[in-house]
Design a protein around this motif. Structure first.
Motif, PDB file in Angstrom:
ATOM      1  N   ARG A 151      68.464  49.427 -23.564  1.00 31.04           N
ATOM      2  CA  ARG A 151      68.473  48.649 -24.900  1.00 31.04           C
ATOM      3  C   ARG A 151      67.273  47.797 -24.806  1.00 31.04           C
ATOM      4  O   ARG A 151      67.125  46.996 -23.600  1.00 31.04           O
ATOM      5  N   GLN A 152      66.673  47.670 -25.897  1.00 30.32           N
ATOM      6  CA  GLN A 152      65.630  46.556 -26.034  1.00 30.32           C
ATOM      7  C   GLN A 152      66.152  45.197 -26.545  1.00 30.32           C
ATOM      8  O   GLN A 152      66.886  45.410 -27.322  1.00 30.32           O
ATOM      9  N   ARG A 153      65.814  44.211 -25.460  1.00 34.05           N
ATOM     10  CA  ARG A 153      66.274  42.936 -25.793  1.00 34.05           C
ATOM     11  C   ARG A 153      65.552  42.409 -26.868  1.00 34.05           C
ATOM     12  O   ARG A 153      64.518  42.265 -27.058  1.00 34.05           O
ATOM     13  N   LEU A 154      66.471  41.734 -28.143  1.00 36.55           N
ATOM     14  CA  LEU A 154      65.831  41.132 -29.000  1.00 36.55           C
ATOM     15  C   LEU A 154      65.169  39.498 -28.600  1.00 36.55           C
ATOM     16  O   LEU A 154      66.100  39.049 -27.943  1.00 36.55           O
ATOM     17  N   SER A 155      64.084  39.236 -28.856  1.00 36.55           N
ATOM     18  CA  SER A 155      63.544  37.966 -28.703  1.00 36.55           C
ATOM     19  C   SER A 155      64.389  37.038 -29.634  1.00 36.55           C
ATOM     20  O   SER A 155      64.820  37.154 -30.455  1.00 36.55           O
ATOM     21  N   GLY A 180      63.315  36.947 -32.917  1.00 35.32           N
ATOM     22  CA  GLY A 180      63.598  38.226 -33.892  1.00 35.32           C
ATOM     23  C   GLY A 180      62.323  39.367 -33.568  1.00 35.32           C
ATOM     24  O   GLY A 180      61.504  38.877 -32.858  1.00 35.32           O
ATOM     25  N   SER A 181      62.747  40.533 -33.984  1.00 35.17           N
ATOM     26  CA  SER A 181      61.681  41.552 -33.972  1.00 35.17           C
ATOM     27  C   SER A 181      61.719  42.551 -35.034  1.00 35.17           C
ATOM     28  O   SER A 181      62.708  42.835 -35.564  1.00 35.17           O
ATOM     29  N   THR A 182      60.621  42.836 -35.658  1.00 32.66           N
ATOM     30  CA  THR A 182      60.574  43.765 -36.641  1.00 32.66           C
ATOM     31  C   THR A 182      60.254  45.101 -36.294  1.00 32.66           C
ATOM     32  O   THR A 182      59.262  45.379 -35.554  1.00 32.66           O
ATOM     33  N   GLY A 183      60.800  46.289 -36.501  1.00 32.27           N
ATOM     34  CA  GLY A 183      60.714  47.729 -36.067  1.00 32.27           C
ATOM     35  C   GLY A 183      59.979  48.166 -37.350  1.00 32.27           C
ATOM     36  O   GLY A 183      58.914  48.240 -37.518  1.00 32.27           O
ATOM     37  N   VAL A 235      64.308  48.789 -34.081  1.00 31.94           N
ATOM     38  CA  VAL A 235      63.538  48.197 -32.991  1.00 31.94           C
ATOM     39  C   VAL A 235      62.646  49.036 -32.415  1.00 31.94           C
ATOM     40  O   VAL A 235      63.430  49.690 -31.420  1.00 31.94           O
TER      41      VAL A 235
END
Length: 480
Positions: free
Chosen positions: A300-304, A307-310, A318
């Motif tokens: 799973r990609q950890r959200l900073s 925040g993060s925009t996919g 993401v």
């Protein structure tokens, strides 16, 4: 915006000098045109010192410590003013190495009074014009300058980044050494492994290539227009020119090449770039594998915190952009490195200038690799393992135990057990194209008539426990 207005803006043509400049900036001090010219100046200065210190030229004065320090200080202080002046000189000479020669002569003329000579009177440096660049063709300077700058870029920038990636991957492998994972050969469920062991395989491969790069030789020569020392022998026949050249090249920390045409043959560069490209290819394999594990839900990609925009339209996404960016930059880097390796080994007869243009792209090739390594490391740092997803996949694939059951039947038959005939065909009938339940697998095992100890071992087996020596194999990374 009118095109005429663009020239006033710091707009870069290359993404390495624009969008990604901060990541690749450390290479500028090694592989930019300015860095190359500084290295050329260094070679010219060291050659001047070498010839005067060694007493090679009859009548040449010996330099004082102050004069040698002043000359080397010109290299250390090489900066914006020198770069601009050099550009002005080259605009007249239309020859880059000749411009460096003239710059050094200007600096000899401008030696300050504080620079003391070895004897009475002022510094002898202004009188050394004719020793500057003596016996040298431009390639004598260039091959050494490129060897120095490429070595410093690889050892000072690229290798630390490459080692960092290996260290990150090694840490992940050790951390997940015992985390069971369903393998996929040909994309299909296969014999289980551990996540750590699969990361260890990639870390081991990358480390091996990094060691090859660490062991690279950087060759150099300084033997004149066609590699014969022709002018040297005519002008100063009493000198041992091979010994003079060898001691100079080795004094720069390079490996002396005794047999060349006008150019140093660049074979060492081809070898180096092939090794870096192979590291890139393995890193590309890492990026695509991790991308696939993300798509399977294993990572799973950890959200900073920011925040993060996919997707610009699908808010749930993401995207694994670090690994995709890494893939693309590795492909560009490999294309350039493989072109460099293929073209630099050929020069028509005793000299052509194809290498002059080609070598100016070494920084671009290493820059794309450096950018990719940075992205992959950032991507790895933002991952968490979804153990529940790994366990669910394993628990849904009891058919993979067809392999150990079949092999246990074979071993039992060899040991004299009866009823073990046709193990492959019987397990194929049970498992191929079917989803096997734990109950069905255990029922099959119980009906085989295995020796009690073998049957107990097989009945206790689960997909998650069927990982062989995978966890132990990670420890081989400690041997590197």
């Amino acid at each position: 915006m009118p095109r005429t207005d663009l020239s006033a803006l710091p707009i870069a043509l290359s993404p390495l000098d624009g969008r990604y400049r901060a990541v690749v900036a450390p290479l500028i001090d090694h592989l930019s045109e300015a860095a190359l010219n500084r290295a050329r100046l260094r070679v010219e200065v060291e050659w001047l010192i070498h010839l005067t210190d060694g007493g090679v030229l009859p009548g040449a004065p010996r330099l004082s410590e102050s004069e040698r320090a002043h000359l080397r200080g010109l290299v250390n202080a090489f900066g914006a003013e020198d770069i601009a002046e050099l550009a002005d000189i080259e605009a007249v000479t239309h020859h880059d190495v000749k411009a460096v020669e003239y710059l050094l002569k200007r600096r000899l003329d401008a030696v300050p009074a504080s620079v003391a000579s070895a004897g009475p009177g002022p510094s002898v440096l202004p009188a050394l014009h004719e020793i500057v660049h003596i016996f040298c063709t431009s390639e004598d300077i260039n091959n050494l300058a490129y060897a120095l700058t490429i070595r410093s870029a690889v050892e000072g920038v690229w290798l630390p980044a490459a080692r960092g990636l290996v260290e990150d991957l090694t840490a992940l492998a050790r951390e997940q050494a015992r985390t069971p994972m369903l393998s996929r050969t040909h994309g299909q469920p296969a014999t289980p492994t551990t996540l750590g062991k699969e990361m260890a395989v990639l870390a081991h491969r990358l480390a091996r290539q990094a060691r090859r790069v660490e062991g690279a030789q950087y060759l150099g020569k300084i033997n004149g227009a066609t590699g014969t020392y022709g002018a040297h022998v005519v002008a100063v026949p009493g000198a041992d020119w091979e010994a003079v050249a060898r001691s100079f090249v080795e004094g720069l920390g390079l490996t002396w090449n005794p047999l060349t045409t006008q150019i140093e043959s660049h074979d060492w560069q081809a070898e180096l770039y092939s090794d870096v490209a192979r590291f890139n290819r393995i890193a590309h394999n890492l990026a695509t594998d991790v991308w696939t594990y993300i798509s399977l839900g294993y990572f799973r990609q950890r959200l900073s915190a920011q925040g993060s925009t996919g997707s610009s339209t699908m808010p749930h996404k993401v995207n694994p952009i670090r690994f995709e960016n890494g893939e693309a930059n590795l492909e560009i880097s490999c294309a350039l490195l493989e072109t460099l390796a293929a073209t630099l080994v050929t020069s028509r007869l005793q000299r052509d200038l194809t290498d002059s243009t080609t070598q100016r792209n070494v920084g671009v090739a290493l820059g794309h690799s450096l950018l990719a390594i940075d992205n992959i490391r950032r991507g790895l740092a933002g991952l968490d393992v979804d153990r529940a997803r790994l366990e669910a996949d394993l628990d849904a694939a009891w058919e993979v135990l067809g392999e150990p059951v079949q092999q246990a039947m074979r071993a039992a038959a060899v040991a004299g057990a009866r009823g073990m005939a046709d193990p492959y065909e019987r397990l194929k009938e049970l498992t191929r194209g079917k989803r096997v339940t734990p109950e069905a697998m255990r029922e099959f095992i119980s009906g085989l008539g295995m020796p009690d100890d073998v049957e107990a071992r097989l009945l206790a087996l689960t997909p998650a426990a069927y990982t062989g020596l995978a966890a132990h194999l990670v420890s081989h990374l400690d041997e590197e």
